[in-house]
Design an enzyme around this catalytic site. Structure first.
Site, PDB file in Angstrom:
ATOM      1  N   TRP A   1      -7.266   2.107   2.908  1.00 24.67           N
ATOM      2  CA  TRP A   1      -7.686   1.007   2.570  1.00 24.67           C
ATOM      3  C   TRP A   1      -6.442   0.291   2.884  1.00 24.67           C
ATOM      4  O   TRP A   1      -6.263  -1.105   3.925  1.00 24.67           O
ATOM      5  CB  TRP A   1      -8.540   0.381   1.745  1.00 24.67           C
ATOM      6  CG  TRP A   1      -8.621  -1.489   1.108  1.00 24.67           C
ATOM      7  CD1 TRP A   1      -9.932  -1.876   2.459  1.00 24.67           C
ATOM      8  CD2 TRP A   1      -8.092  -2.402   0.981  1.00 24.67           C
ATOM      9  NE1 TRP A   1      -9.984  -3.443   1.932  1.00 24.67           N
ATOM     10  CE2 TRP A   1      -8.757  -3.412   1.493  1.00 24.67           C
ATOM     11  CE3 TRP A   1      -7.152  -2.602   0.148  1.00 24.67           C
ATOM     12  CZ2 TRP A   1      -8.345  -5.277   0.934  1.00 24.67           C
ATOM     13  CZ3 TRP A   1      -6.301  -3.829  -0.041  1.00 24.67           C
ATOM     14  CH2 TRP A   1      -6.933  -5.062   0.430  1.00 24.67           C
ATOM     15  N   HIS A   2      -5.397  -0.031   2.215  1.00 22.63           N
ATOM     16  CA  HIS A   2      -3.981  -0.703   2.522  1.00 22.63           C
ATOM     17  C   HIS A   2      -3.675   0.026   3.871  1.00 22.63           C
ATOM     18  O   HIS A   2      -2.398  -1.220   4.264  1.00 22.63           O
ATOM     19  CB  HIS A   2      -3.369  -0.158   1.250  1.00 22.63           C
ATOM     20  CG  HIS A   2      -3.488  -0.602   0.074  1.00 22.63           C
ATOM     21  ND1 HIS A   2      -4.385  -0.211  -1.265  1.00 22.63           N
ATOM     22  CD2 HIS A   2      -3.346  -1.437  -0.543  1.00 22.63           C
ATOM     23  CE1 HIS A   2      -3.993  -0.993  -1.526  1.00 22.63           C
ATOM     24  NE2 HIS A   2      -3.675  -2.551  -1.809  1.00 22.63           N
ATOM     25  N   GLY A   3      -3.467   0.845   4.046  1.00 19.39           N
ATOM     26  CA  GLY A   3      -3.365   0.948   6.010  1.00 19.39           C
ATOM     27  C   GLY A   3      -3.716   2.279   6.484  1.00 19.39           C
ATOM     28  O   GLY A   3      -3.599   3.181   5.466  1.00 19.39           O
TER      29      GLY A   3
END
Lengths: 398, 468
Positions: free
Chosen positions: B321-323
């Site tokens: 989700w962060h990257g």
């Protein structure tokens, strides 16, 4: 509760007062100066990411709050915390360094899958060499070492015993150029040798302490090295103009400090004494001047400009090289534009190539990675134009 | 737009508040929506169009899910379609290039022809507002929330500029009532100002200088071991003060508008285990992942083995989700493994018998090690950096020069201040939450003025969490 006696109200009012008063003062100043209210400019343009960024940047640059406070903050950082922001690294013994130059040396190069046609030094240099060769002109490339490469011992105590360091990026480029038979004069090795001689290293530094550029001693040594190499190659024969030297000392506040744009810092630091040596014609005592029909054309950046086009004039590398070669030269100089802009200028004035035997192309080492406008191929106009010889006033510089 | 810029602090915010408090209450949500679209579109105007599209779509799907007489099958189909559409958009913008490049690498390894990868621009904050919308849809389906009565209220919820691009991730059911009716009191506004100033100072005074050190260290070709450790320490502080500061500003701005947002950080670096740390770090994301993913996967109700598996899956997806990089997958796997391990030990760390300060220190160290994966440009760079940290890679000949950039008195002072602040018990958020007194006002105003002066003088003002 009485609002005047309620700290919550005070906090709110001061908070709102601060965020409200800054733009109001800005607007009032702009109206007073009849500049038009910059904040309203946003309504006069189609909003795109680029236009909004530019608008925001304009607001920030024009902000009175920035103008008033930035010099003080810069000064406090510099004087009390030894922090020179994004431009300046504070070294040892009163030496200052250009931080982007340090970054060039330290940073991991970006590995690309394909060559960037707009930013590949090797391709641009080799292409330029070939274009000149087609006109019967030889190219000599002279990357001027970064100050940090030659004086790492002035950057940090960790390098106290180092007489010079070179980043792999630079080494790789020079190796590739030599493999492709491009004539490269590598001043770094010479400067390292000079630094090993105790008198030269201690008494006459090759670079200025407060500046990104070389010192008069560095200029004189570089001119001798280049002259010797040109003679060795047989590309140039000594001329018949005799020049003499004349002492022309100046005091100079280094560009690294000026980049901080903080008058308080400029007032606090004593400008550096620079023992310049001006080159004058022996026959009439006039300072060195370019000649349009010279056999050598010098292309370069601010290393070619310093002492030559700014005070004391005619004391820079070009004058000293002319003295060594006993003949005037021609030059195109573009501050910070050694990678691409200087060749683009040449393209606009192809007459400068008339009668030339050698083009000496100088750029500073850091521009290998940070060249303004990258490293583009620049196509010279066809030689068949046969332009008329230029005059000395064609020499350009910024 | 970023909170810590002149355009926001000196133009957007005063104008917004001036209009907001002079509008009849019924129009305030409309004004929030309009202003939030300007705020968001400031990066790239078409981003606002994309957000409007998903907002309309989710509002309509919400109506379908809660339509009187709808069968369970219809409701299920609607929620699946809506989730798929939202995740599809997120997937395209955030993960298309990652997937395509990974596929190309596999094709290259197999000797097959690679294909051209389309360049896709990632709309900032898309992960955050997609999650906002998903909580609405899923809560409606579960019967945990009632449908938005007006489009203006729903669009204000999705676009709400304080928490739009970096959270906290707030569920619709938390804000639904506040969107209809909220109090605008002096106490709430003043506490909002307090928390905003605290967050603003964290970001400007602490996070930005730490970022300079971290950037210099992580971009260096072959840093010395000491410089690598200082770099990751600086990043550990940067990401906390940057993100926590931004969350504080969001909470503060929310209060100025009468909203109560959930707190996003609670002294995470004082945690004594990774399990505890994840209860204190990015709390709103942890809660969303727990309620909408971990529990949906079965949580701890399907046996021990499945619990560990679920924990690992949730953290890997949380990392992703962060990257869209393998770094983040590995980062998630690292934390998932640690959480599963501690769960296996009865939510106790491997070092729980050590004295408290050592437990905190070791948890902090584990977090530092994981941040290398988070910060490095790619997996190769992360591995190089680990090698540099542990002296397994010779330093470059020019690497000692890094000293002049990172070991300045300024950076030493900042890093020391960060260390003192993260390990001491009274957190700025708690302090700012307390009632406003004369003494507190006398501290907050100079802090704000100083932060503004530093802000207008800084030429380095990145914000980390937009990329997520």
């Amino acid at each position: 509760m009485n609002r005047a006696r309620d700290p919550r109200w005070l906090l709110i009012l001061i908070f709102l007062g601060i965020i409200g008063i800054v733009p109001l003062i800005q607007t009032a100043l702009e109206i007073r100066d009849e500049e038009g209210v910059r904040a309203m400019e946003v309504f006069g343009q189609f909003p795109t990411a680029a236009s909004l960024r530019a608008y925001e940047r304009r607001l920030e640059e024009a902000s009175w709050a920035t103008k008033v406070t930035r010099p003080w903050i810069q000064f406090a950082h510099f004087a009390f915390l030894r922090d020179g922001g994004t431009k300046c690294a504070i070294g040892l013994d009163g030496w200052y360094f250009y931080k982007p130059s340090l970054n060039y040396m330290l940073e991991r190069p970006v590995i690309r899958k394909t060559v960037d046609p707009l930013n590949d030094p090797f391709t641009a240099i080799a292409d330029f060499r070939d274009q000149l060769a087609a006109r019967g002109i030889q190219l000599v490339v002279m990357p001027v070492p970064n100050k940090e490469s030659v004086y790492p011992d002035k950057v940090t105590p960790r390098m106290r015993n180092s007489g010079g360091v070179r980043t792999h990026r630079t080494q790789d480029l020079l190796r590739r150029l030599r493999t492709a038979n491009v004539e490269v004069i590598d001043l770094f090795d010479h400067f390292q040798q000079l630094r090993k001689q105790p008198s030269a290293a201690s008494e006459k530094p090759l670079y200025l302490a407060q500046d990104t550029h070389w010192s008069p001693a560095g200029v004189a040594h570089a001119a001798k090295i280049v002259s010797r190499r040109l003679m060795q190659l047989g590309w140039i024969q000594p001329g018949r103009v005799d020049y003499a030297e004349r002492l022309a000392p100046v005091r100079r506040l280094g560009d690294v400090l000026r980049m901080l744009q903080a008058p308080l810092i400029e007032r606090r630091v004593t400008p550096e004494a620079v023992p310049c040596v001006q080159v004058v014609r022996l026959d009439n005592g006039q300072p060195y001047a370019h000649a349009g029909d010279a056999e050598i054309l010098v292309l370069g950046d601010s290393f070619m400009r310093i002492y030559q086009q700014d005070e004391p004039m005619s004391a820079g590398f070009i004058s000293h090289l002319a003295k060594e070669l006993k003949q005037p030269l021609m030059a195109v100089v573009n501050d910070g534009g050694g990678s691409t802009l200087v060749r683009q200028e040449l393209r606009g004035t192809p007459a400068l190539l008339r009668n030339k035997k050698v083009v000496l192309w100088e750029f500073v080492e850091r521009d290998i990675g940070l060249g303004l406008h990258g490293w583009q191929k620049v196509a010279l106009p066809p030689d068949s134009q046969r332009p008329s010889p230029p005059t000395a006033s064609n020499s350009t510089g910024n | 737009m970023v909170f810590t810029t002149q355009i926001f602090v000196f133009y957007f915010l005063p104008l917004f508040l001036l209009v907001y408090y002079n509008l009849p209450r019924g129009w305030r949500n409309v004004w929030i929506t309009l202003a939030s679209y300007v705020f968001y579109g400031w990066w790239e105007p078409w981003f606002s169009g994309l957000m409007l599209l998903t907002t309309v779509m989710d509002f309509v799907w919400g109506g379908v899910i809660t339509r009187p007489g709808a069968t369970q099958a219809q409701r299920k189909a609607a929620v699946l379609a809506c989730v798929a559409t939202n995740l599809g958009l997120l997937g395209f913008f955030k993960y298309y290039m990652f997937a395509a490049e990974t596929l190309n690498q596999l094709l290259a390894a197999a000797g097959a022809t690679q294909f051209a990868v389309m360049q896709v621009v990632l709309p900032v904050g898309i992960s955050f507002y997609t999650f906002h919308s998903l909580t609405y849809i899923i809560d409606l389906y579960r019967g945990d929330a009632t449908p938005a009565k007006s489009f203006s209220g729903f669009s204000a919820f999705v676009a709400l500029f304080p928490d739009l691009v970096a959270g906290p991730i707030i569920r619709y059911k938390t804000l639904a009532e506040q969107l209809r009716e909220r109090d605008h009191t002096v106490s709430r506004f003043s506490s909002g100002v307090s928390i905003f100033i605290a967050g603003f100072a964290k970001k400007i005074i602490l996070a930005n200088p730490c970022g300079k050190v971290a950037d210099a260290s992580f971009s260096a070709a072959d840093p010395l071991a000491l410089d690598a450790w200082v770099g990751v320490l600086a990043y550990t502080f940067q990401i906390y003060f940057d993100f926590c500061g931004y969350s504080d500003m969001a909470v503060g701005l929310g209060r100025m508008l009468g909203f109560e947002f959930t707190r996003n950080f609670d002294s995470p670096y004082r945690s004594e285990s990774i399990t505890e740390l994840w209860r204190r770090w990015h709390i709103s994301l942890s809660n969303v992942l727990r309620d909408y993913l971990y529990i949906a996967l079965g949580g701890n109700r399907k046996g021990e083995g499945r619990t560990y598996f679920n924990l690992a899956v949730v953290m890997i997806l949380g990392g992703l989700w962060h990257g869209a990089k393998w770094n983040f997958v590995l980062w998630g796997a690292f934390h998932g493994s640690l959480l599963a391990f501690e769960r296996w030990r009865g939510k106790r760390s491997a070092y729980d018998r050590l004295p408290g300060p050592l437990r905190i220190g070791l948890t902090f160290l584990l977090m530092m090690l994981s941040w290398v994966l988070f910060r490095a440009d790619n997996l190769g760079a992360a591995m190089d950096f680990y090698q540099a940290m542990f002296g397994l890679r010779p330093a470059g000949i020019v690497s000692p020069l890094l000293d002049s950039i990172i070991h300045t008195p300024y950076h030493v002072v900042i890093l020391a201040a960060c260390a003192a602040l993260v390990f001491q018990p009274l957190q700025a958020h708690d302090w700012a939450e307390r009632p406003v007194t004369w003494g507190k006002t006398a501290m907050l105003i100079p802090l704000f003025v100083f932060s503004l002066v530093v802000m207008v003088s800084q030429d380095f003002n990145p914000f980390l969490y937009f990329q997520f």
